[in-house]
Design an enzyme around this catalytic site. Structure first.
Site, PDB file in Angstrom:
ATOM      1  N   ASP A  52      35.238  49.008  38.507  1.00  0.00           N
ATOM      2  CA  ASP A  52      36.433  49.372  37.722  1.00  0.00           C
ATOM      3  C   ASP A  52      36.201  50.680  36.969  1.00  0.00           C
ATOM      4  OD1 ASP A  52      34.681  48.399  35.854  1.00  0.00           O
ATOM      5  OD2 ASP A  52      36.058  46.933  34.977  1.00  0.00           O
ATOM      6  N   SER A  53      35.000  51.263  37.140  1.00  0.00           N
ATOM      7  CA  SER A  53      34.755  52.631  36.643  1.00  0.00           C
ATOM      8  C   SER A  53      35.673  53.617  37.374  1.00  0.00           C
ATOM      9  CB  SER A  53      33.286  53.023  36.819  1.00  0.00           C
ATOM     10  OG  SER A  53      32.856  52.778  38.143  1.00  0.00           O
ATOM     11  N   ASP A  91      35.032  44.842  41.729  1.00  0.00           N
ATOM     12  CA  ASP A  91      35.209  44.380  40.348  1.00  0.00           C
ATOM     13  C   ASP A  91      36.567  43.728  40.157  1.00  0.00           C
ATOM     14  OD1 ASP A  91      32.904  44.883  38.907  1.00  0.00           O
ATOM     15  OD2 ASP A  91      33.498  46.914  38.321  1.00  0.00           O
ATOM     16  N   LYS A 121      32.904  40.864  41.416  1.00  0.00           N
ATOM     17  CA  LYS A 121      32.030  40.926  40.230  1.00  0.00           C
ATOM     18  C   LYS A 121      32.896  40.741  38.983  1.00  0.00           C
ATOM     19  CE  LYS A 121      29.951  44.958  38.779  1.00  0.00           C
ATOM     20  NZ  LYS A 121      30.551  45.181  37.442  1.00  0.00           N
ATOM     21  N   GLU A 123      32.654  40.413  34.518  1.00  0.00           N
ATOM     22  CA  GLU A 123      31.840  40.667  33.334  1.00  0.00           C
ATOM     23  C   GLU A 123      31.859  39.460  32.404  1.00  0.00           C
ATOM     24  OE1 GLU A 123      33.052  44.270  31.356  1.00  0.00           O
ATOM     25  OE2 GLU A 123      32.751  45.493  33.147  1.00  0.00           O
ATOM     26  N   GLU A 190      23.435  45.770  32.457  1.00  0.00           N
ATOM     27  CA  GLU A 190      23.740  47.150  32.083  1.00  0.00           C
ATOM     28  C   GLU A 190      23.210  47.464  30.697  1.00  0.00           C
ATOM     29  OE1 GLU A 190      27.765  48.374  32.868  1.00  0.00           O
ATOM     30  OE2 GLU A 190      27.505  50.275  31.802  1.00  0.00           O
TER      31      GLU A 190
HETATM   32  O1  KIV Z   1      32.365  49.669  37.299  1.00  0.00           O
HETATM   33  C1  KIV Z   1      31.204  50.032  37.513  1.00  0.00           C
HETATM   34  O2  KIV Z   1      30.929  51.144  38.016  1.00  0.00           O
HETATM   35  C2  KIV Z   1      30.123  49.119  37.157  1.00  0.00           C
HETATM   36  C3  KIV Z   1      28.728  49.641  37.205  1.00  0.00           C
HETATM   37  C4  KIV Z   1      28.481  50.504  36.034  1.00  0.00           C
HETATM   38  C5  KIV Z   1      27.726  48.567  37.313  1.00  0.00           C
HETATM   39  O3  KIV Z   1      30.374  48.006  36.822  1.00  0.00           O
END
Ligand code: KIV
Length: 272
Positions: A52-53, A91, A121, A123, A190
């Site tokens: 989600d980055s 994510d 994934k 969080e 992280e």
């Molecule tokens: O969204 C992302 O890029 C991440 C990484 C920083 C692990 O979750």
């Protein structure tokens, strides 16, 4: 301990667990589009994270919170179309799984069905245990994410190192053990102290992938655009830049502008 790069035709969640058991480190990078994913997959990365980055890197938002489930599915399906070998982990974005397990399952199913990704994934630790169990029960592989969890940035207030205090470190270890117990295939840690990350990696049998978590974990993940230097304002200590594409691209584009203005481009051999 093996340092050799074994040949795998296709990486699965089982491959990753076997890699940890065999002491082979796992490589993971983000990708959000077809062209980049094709390069990353072809270069031999084990896991591609459609993170989600993308909210920051692709859309220019300050945090990861604004990206939507539809946008994550768009990015993930572009990546999946490019990939032959890597495992694609997607994510679940902020707001798509926190309210209740049924909503979490619905979101995970949409990702798997509409993007073709291989795993999701999420969080968080015990607060989202029921949601993770619900997703796992549907046969969807889940990776956890502990330590600095950017979707909770407004709760933390900063992006500084997490779990330096005893109580938070203890909770993180408990959460990691819980993720293993309920059936997650891996966990991202992280920005936490490297001795804590080592302790976690030694106390669970599923792979621990670190970002800013030191060398004593089972694999490493970075944001692709940071490691190839396309971004240049983000400079945490844990980031190693392998290229400086921001400067190289700026120079190339400035040269093109100049060539057009001076009528150097196109030349005789570049016309029909
Ligand atoms: O969204 C992302 O890029 C991440 C990484 C920083 C692990 O979750």
């Amino acid at each position: 301990m093996s340092t050799a790069k074994k040949e795998y035709k296709r990486i699965t969640v089982k491959t990753l667990v076997d890699m940890k058991a065999n002491g082979e480190k796992i490589s993971m990078l983000t990708a959000y589009d077809y062209t980049m994913a094709k390069i990353v997959d072809g270069a031999g990365i084990d896991v591609i994270l459609v993170g989600d980055s993308a909210s920051n890197v692709m859309a220019g938002h300050e945090t990861t919170l604004p990206i939507t489930l539809d946008q994550m599915i768009y990015h993930a399906s572009s990546v999946v179309r490019a990939v032959n070998r890597s495992l694609v982990v997607v994510d679940l974005p902020f707001g798509s799984y926190q309210s209740d397990p049924k909503e979490a399952l619905r979101s995970a199913i949409r990702i798997m069905k509409e993007s073709g990704g291989h795993a999701v994934k999420l969080e968080g630790g015990k607060e989202i245990k029921d949601s993770i169990k619900r997703i796992l029960n549907a046969g969807i592989p889940v990776m956890g994410h502990l330590g600095l969890t950017p979707q909770s940035i407004y709760k933390f207030g900063t992006y500084t190192v997490r779990a330096k205090e005893e109580a938070e470190a203890e909770k993180l270890i408990e959460d990691a053990k819980m993720l293993e117990r309920i059936g997650c295939f891996g966990v991202v840690l992280e920005k936490i102290p490297s001795n804590l990350a080592k302790k976690v990696a030694e106390s669970i049998s599923i792979p621990v992938i670190g970002i800013g978590a030191g060398p004593d974990v089972d694999g490493q993940v970075l944001v692709l655009h940071d490691m190839i230097g396309m971004t240049h304002e983000f400079n945490p200590r844990f980031l190693r830049r392998y290229l400086n594409l921001f400067d190289d691209m700026t120079d190339a584009i400035a040269q093109y502008v100049d060539d057009v203005k001076t009528r150097d481009f196109p030349n005789d051999s570049e016309k029909y």
